[in-house]
Design a protein around this motif. Structure first.
Motif, PDB file in Angstrom:
ATOM      1  N   ALA A 191       0.821  23.990 -14.689  1.00  0.00           N
ATOM      2  CA  ALA A 191       2.120  24.437 -15.201  1.00  0.00           C
ATOM      3  C   ALA A 191       3.128  23.340 -14.910  1.00  0.00           C
ATOM      4  CB  ALA A 191       2.532  25.723 -14.505  1.00  0.00           C
ATOM      5  N   PRO A 192       4.127  23.135 -15.794  1.00  0.00           N
ATOM      6  CA  PRO A 192       5.138  22.108 -15.540  1.00  0.00           C
ATOM      7  C   PRO A 192       5.774  22.233 -14.153  1.00  0.00           C
ATOM      8  CG  PRO A 192       5.372  22.958 -17.759  1.00  0.00           C
ATOM      9  CD  PRO A 192       4.290  23.777 -17.111  1.00  0.00           C
ATOM     10  N   ALA A 193       5.865  23.471 -13.657  1.00  0.00           N
ATOM     11  CA  ALA A 193       6.484  23.661 -12.335  1.00  0.00           C
ATOM     12  C   ALA A 193       5.632  23.064 -11.216  1.00  0.00           C
ATOM     13  CB  ALA A 193       6.698  25.150 -12.077  1.00  0.00           C
ATOM     14  N   ASP A 194       4.341  22.823 -11.491  1.00  0.00           N
ATOM     15  CA  ASP A 194       3.463  22.264 -10.456  1.00  0.00           C
ATOM     16  C   ASP A 194       3.567  20.746 -10.353  1.00  0.00           C
ATOM     17  OD1 ASP A 194       2.572  24.769  -9.877  1.00  0.00           O
ATOM     18  OD2 ASP A 194       0.898  24.665 -11.306  1.00  0.00           O
ATOM     19  N   THR A 195       4.208  20.141 -11.332  1.00  0.00           N
ATOM     20  CA  THR A 195       4.401  18.692 -11.261  1.00  0.00           C
ATOM     21  C   THR A 195       5.449  18.400 -10.188  1.00  0.00           C
ATOM     22  OG1 THR A 195       3.814  18.351 -13.573  1.00  0.00           O
ATOM     23  CG2 THR A 195       5.187  16.668 -12.570  1.00  0.00           C
ATOM     24  N   PRO A 196       5.160  17.475  -9.258  1.00  0.00           N
ATOM     25  CA  PRO A 196       6.126  17.187  -8.190  1.00  0.00           C
ATOM     26  C   PRO A 196       7.501  16.831  -8.764  1.00  0.00           C
ATOM     27  CG  PRO A 196       4.071  15.994  -7.821  1.00  0.00           C
ATOM     28  CD  PRO A 196       3.950  16.652  -9.161  1.00  0.00           C
ATOM     29  N   ALA A 197       8.538  17.280  -8.091  1.00  0.00           N
ATOM     30  CA  ALA A 197       9.903  17.122  -8.605  1.00  0.00           C
ATOM     31  C   ALA A 197      10.253  15.662  -8.899  1.00  0.00           C
ATOM     32  CB  ALA A 197      10.891  17.705  -7.602  1.00  0.00           C
ATOM     33  N   PHE A 198       9.794  14.726  -8.042  1.00  0.00           N
ATOM     34  CA  PHE A 198      10.191  13.325  -8.249  1.00  0.00           C
ATOM     35  C   PHE A 198       9.548  12.735  -9.500  1.00  0.00           C
ATOM     36  CE2 PHE A 198       6.266  11.305  -6.977  1.00  0.00           C
ATOM     37  CZ  PHE A 198       5.692  12.233  -6.113  1.00  0.00           C
ATOM     38  N   ASP A 240       0.828  -1.213   0.000  1.00  0.00           N
ATOM     39  CA  ASP A 240       0.000   0.000   0.000  1.00  0.00           C
ATOM     40  C   ASP A 240       0.859   1.257   0.000  1.00  0.00           C
ATOM     41  OD1 ASP A 240      -2.246  -1.463  -0.063  1.00  0.00           O
ATOM     42  OD2 ASP A 240      -2.856  -1.110   2.008  1.00  0.00           O
ATOM     43  N   LEU A 241       1.919   1.240   0.808  1.00  0.00           N
ATOM     44  CA  LEU A 241       2.699   2.476   0.950  1.00  0.00           C
ATOM     45  C   LEU A 241       3.582   2.759  -0.259  1.00  0.00           C
ATOM     46  CD1 LEU A 241       3.660   2.502   4.743  1.00  0.00           C
ATOM     47  CD2 LEU A 241       1.779   3.665   3.588  1.00  0.00           C
ATOM     48  N   ILE A 242       4.125   1.719  -0.914  1.00  0.00           N
ATOM     49  CA  ILE A 242       4.964   2.039  -2.086  1.00  0.00           C
ATOM     50  C   ILE A 242       4.116   2.627  -3.208  1.00  0.00           C
ATOM     51  CG2 ILE A 242       6.867   0.398  -1.693  1.00  0.00           C
ATOM     52  CD1 ILE A 242       5.596  -1.443  -3.786  1.00  0.00           C
ATOM     53  N   LEU A 243       2.808   2.371  -3.178  1.00  0.00           N
ATOM     54  CA  LEU A 243       1.944   2.878  -4.247  1.00  0.00           C
ATOM     55  C   LEU A 243       1.456   4.302  -3.983  1.00  0.00           C
ATOM     56  CD1 LEU A 243      -0.125  -0.269  -5.233  1.00  0.00           C
ATOM     57  CD2 LEU A 243       2.058   0.561  -6.117  1.00  0.00           C
ATOM     58  N   ILE A 244       1.674   4.794  -2.757  1.00  0.00           N
ATOM     59  CA  ILE A 244       1.303   6.182  -2.462  1.00  0.00           C
ATOM     60  C   ILE A 244       2.452   7.077  -2.931  1.00  0.00           C
ATOM     61  CG2 ILE A 244       0.814   7.852  -0.624  1.00  0.00           C
ATOM     62  CD1 ILE A 244      -0.262   5.541   1.025  1.00  0.00           C
ATOM     63  N   PRO A 245       2.175   8.098  -3.750  1.00  0.00           N
ATOM     64  CA  PRO A 245       3.264   8.969  -4.189  1.00  0.00           C
ATOM     65  C   PRO A 245       3.998   9.563  -2.973  1.00  0.00           C
ATOM     66  CG  PRO A 245       1.248   9.476  -5.373  1.00  0.00           C
ATOM     67  CD  PRO A 245       0.879   8.489  -4.303  1.00  0.00           C
ATOM     68  N   PRO A 246       5.329   9.598  -3.029  1.00  0.00           N
ATOM     69  CA  PRO A 246       6.108  10.054  -1.861  1.00  0.00           C
ATOM     70  C   PRO A 246       5.993  11.563  -1.641  1.00  0.00           C
ATOM     71  CG  PRO A 246       7.559   9.502  -3.687  1.00  0.00           C
ATOM     72  CD  PRO A 246       6.172   9.162  -4.134  1.00  0.00           C
ATOM     73  N   LEU A 247       4.816  12.004  -1.252  1.00  0.00           N
ATOM     74  CA  LEU A 247       4.576  13.444  -1.091  1.00  0.00           C
ATOM     75  C   LEU A 247       4.343  13.806   0.365  1.00  0.00           C
ATOM     76  CD1 LEU A 247       2.209  14.396  -4.028  1.00  0.00           C
ATOM     77  CD2 LEU A 247       4.382  15.475  -3.461  1.00  0.00           C
ATOM     78  N   GLU A 248       3.094  13.535   0.798  1.00  0.00           N
ATOM     79  CA  GLU A 248       2.762  13.884   2.179  1.00  0.00           C
ATOM     80  C   GLU A 248       3.333  12.827   3.105  1.00  0.00           C
ATOM     81  OE1 GLU A 248      -1.519  14.388   2.423  1.00  0.00           O
ATOM     82  OE2 GLU A 248      -1.340  15.267   0.423  1.00  0.00           O
ATOM     83  N   ASN A 249       3.680  13.243   4.305  1.00  0.00           N
ATOM     84  CA  ASN A 249       4.194  12.301   5.310  1.00  0.00           C
ATOM     85  C   ASN A 249       5.303  11.437   4.740  1.00  0.00           C
ATOM     86  OD1 ASN A 249       2.433  13.056   7.302  1.00  0.00           O
ATOM     87  ND2 ASN A 249       0.850  11.647   6.597  1.00  0.00           N
ATOM     88  N   TRP A 250       6.107  12.001   3.853  1.00  0.00           N
ATOM     89  CA  TRP A 250       7.048  11.113   3.165  1.00  0.00           C
ATOM     90  C   TRP A 250       8.040  10.461   4.106  1.00  0.00           C
ATOM     91  CZ3 TRP A 250      12.268  11.881   3.284  1.00  0.00           C
ATOM     92  CH2 TRP A 250      12.705  13.141   3.699  1.00  0.00           C
ATOM     93  N   LEU A 251       8.376  11.150   5.201  1.00  0.00           N
ATOM     94  CA  LEU A 251       9.349  10.570   6.127  1.00  0.00           C
ATOM     95  C   LEU A 251       8.730   9.373   6.852  1.00  0.00           C
ATOM     96  CD1 LEU A 251      12.187  10.843   7.158  1.00  0.00           C
ATOM     97  CD2 LEU A 251      11.347  12.314   8.996  1.00  0.00           C
ATOM     98  N   TRP A 252       7.493   9.576   7.338  1.00  0.00           N
ATOM     99  CA  TRP A 252       6.787   8.507   8.034  1.00  0.00           C
ATOM    100  C   TRP A 252       6.636   7.313   7.092  1.00  0.00           C
ATOM    101  CZ3 TRP A 252       2.759   5.164   8.181  1.00  0.00           C
ATOM    102  CH2 TRP A 252       2.369   4.669   9.442  1.00  0.00           C
ATOM    103  N   ARG A 253       6.235   7.621   5.867  1.00  0.00           N
ATOM    104  CA  ARG A 253       6.023   6.586   4.854  1.00  0.00           C
ATOM    105  C   ARG A 253       7.307   5.799   4.615  1.00  0.00           C
ATOM    106  NH1 ARG A 253       7.514   6.610  -0.382  1.00  0.00           N
ATOM    107  NH2 ARG A 253       6.274   5.566  -1.985  1.00  0.00           N
ATOM    108  N   SER A 254       8.407   6.560   4.452  1.00  0.00           N
ATOM    109  CA  SER A 254       9.645   5.877   4.110  1.00  0.00           C
ATOM    110  C   SER A 254      10.170   5.039   5.275  1.00  0.00           C
ATOM    111  CB  SER A 254      10.633   6.916   3.568  1.00  0.00           C
ATOM    112  OG  SER A 254      11.830   6.848   4.240  1.00  0.00           O
ATOM    113  N   ILE A 255      10.000   5.544   6.504  1.00  0.00           N
ATOM    114  CA  ILE A 255      10.420   4.734   7.664  1.00  0.00           C
ATOM    115  C   ILE A 255       9.554   3.477   7.766  1.00  0.00           C
ATOM    116  CG2 ILE A 255      10.546   4.667  10.197  1.00  0.00           C
ATOM    117  CD1 ILE A 255      11.211   7.709  10.054  1.00  0.00           C
ATOM    118  N   ALA A 256       8.240   3.657   7.528  1.00  0.00           N
ATOM    119  CA  ALA A 256       7.328   2.506   7.642  1.00  0.00           C
ATOM    120  C   ALA A 256       7.677   1.418   6.628  1.00  0.00           C
ATOM    121  CB  ALA A 256       5.876   2.959   7.455  1.00  0.00           C
TER     122      ALA A 256
END
Ligand SMILES: [Zn+2]
Length: 444
Positions: free
Chosen positions: A151-158, A87-103
């Motif tokens: 705008a292209p700038a609104d696309t998340p960097a990753f 479930d977590l790898i399928l969530i884009p690494p945006l919000e709570n990314w630290l919590w997500r990555s530790i989990a």
């Protein structure tokens, strides 16, 4: 039969057998032939019922939700660890990314302690989920950029590197968020496969494609010891509740496991105790196999292309100006399953510029229930009319299409080009395509 009726019938059978066994025991088993087999039968019935109950009670999502506010720990079930990872790898690494990555990292570490290597889980077990999700997320941002909605700038960097990659591929001109790996051109596809094979685990989790850190993994590291399908089976079995979500080979593994659990678990490369977390009955497996064999559209692959990818894949070949290869691919699929309406439609579509007599024959046999599919049959027959210069017939036929409610974009041949005998592909909704056909046919 409803579940309620089945339940009632099973209760009745058990009750009847109990009464019989009590009576038979009183008479020194003279009713069952003196062997006590009435009691054996009752014992078997009770055991199979408890097995069926256990099988029904499994829910990978519940395993995960029980712990959704906690970080993974050693006392979680393997199923909870795998489902959380998925479930977590399928969530884009945006919000709570630290919590997500530790989990995710912690869940993978706990799985590793149980002998399930993180590389095998990510690079084989959940590989398709991950690559598909990153591609589809990026392609929807790319489509929104191209439509001027963001705008292209609104696309998340990753996602930038993913969008740039897709922008190089001709198929993504049109396909939008439905893009799938096997529909991409080989060079773009290779970049994605390389990423899934070689990117460091941390960069897989953060969907990082640009300058990812490559790690060398041997073939043995990428799978459990039973190989790729065994790895996918174990991940399917513990992370996906519904057998409808499993890969076809996982159902074969499950049947083998039913007959020799310990042996098959060891062969596949896991501790048998881990697989014992879940019960799957033989009835569940055979029911799913029957469903896939008798219902179209549920097969894993036809002619080496996943059934869901056949249409984008054929469309890509057509777009690349390769109608012969497209027809060949569609024909292979159609010949393997001639009764499947999606495959028949794809094949007839490819045939229109090449062999209209055969295309019309196949189209005339299709009697779809869904309005979208019915409209597609009519539209394709009308295009045959255009190619063959029967403009009035094309108008009569196409006028029967009711575009209300048909909002999805579909692959169609361009009417203007068809009149000139040229096959040009369009991805459009009927509401755009139909007026163009009528205008062209009536003005020529
Ligand atoms: Zn008896």
């Amino acid at each position: 039969m409803s579940d309620q009726v089945k339940w009632h019938e099973r209760e009745l059978t058990k009750k009847a057998l109990e009464v019989f066994a009590v009576e038979c025991s009183h008479r020194d088993h003279d009713l069952c032939g003196g062997s006590g087999s009435c009691l054996d039968l009752l014992g078997e019935l009770i055991q199979s019922r408890s097995e069926a109950e256990q099988a029904r009670s499994f829910d990978a999502m519940r395993e995960r939700l029980l712990h959704r506010y906690e970080q993974p720990s050693a006392d979680w079930t393997t199923s909870a660890l795998l489902r959380t990872t998925l479930d977590l790898i399928l969530i884009p690494p945006l919000e709570n990314w630290l919590w997500r990555s530790i989990a995710i990292t912690t869940a993978l570490a706990r799985l590793g302690e149980r002998g399930l290597s993180p590389d095998a889980v990510l690079r084989s077990g959940f590989r398709k989920d991950l690559t598909q999700r990153t591609l589809r997320t990026a392609s929807s941002f790319l489509a929104a950029e191209r439509a001027g909605n963001i705008a292209p700038a609104d696309t998340p960097a990753f996602l930038r590197a993913w969008c740039d990659l897709l922008a190089q591929d001709p198929v993504c001109e049109d396909v939008g968020p439905m893009v799938s790996l096997s529909a991409l051109s080989p060079s773009v596809c290779r970049v994605v496969e390389d990423w899934a094979d070689r990117a460091a685990v941390g960069h897989l989790l953060s969907w990082r494609l640009n300058d990812y850190q490559p790690v060398e993994r041997s073939a043995e590291d990428m799978v459990f010891s039973g190989g790729k399908d065994a790895t996918i089976w174990i991940c399917d079995r513990l992370a996906r509740t519904y057998l409808g979500e499993w890969k076809a080979s996982s159902l074969h593994w499950e049947l083998a496991y039913r007959h020799a659990p310990t042996e098959v678990a060891i062969w596949a490369g896991v501790n048998p105790a881990i697989l014992a977390e879940r019960t799957v009955t033989e009835g569940m497996v055979t029911q799913e196999l029957r469903k896939r064999l008798t219902r179209p559209g549920l097969r894993d692959d036809v002619a080496n292309v996943a059934a869901e990818d056949l249409v984008p894949s054929v469309a890509l070949l057509l777009q690349q100006g390769n109608p012969i290869a497209a027809r060949q691919q569609a024909q292979n699929a159609y010949q393997a399953y001639p009764a499947d309406p999606v495959l028949a439609m794809a094949y007839a579509f490819c045939l229109i510029p090449l062999d209209r007599r055969e295309a019309c024959r196949i189209l005339a046999h299709l009697k779809p229930d869904r309005p979208e599919a019915r409209a597609l049959v009519t539209a394709n027959l009308a295009v045959c009319d255009l190619f063959d210069g029967r403009l009035a017939d094309a108008v009569t036929r196409a006028s029967t299409i009711d575009v209300i409610g048909l909002v999805d974009t579909v692959w169609l041949w361009d009417p203007q080009s068809a009149v000139q005998g040229v096959a040009e592909l369009r991805l459009e909704c009927f509401a755009e395509w139909l007026p163009r056909l009528l205008a062209v046919a009536q003005s020529t």
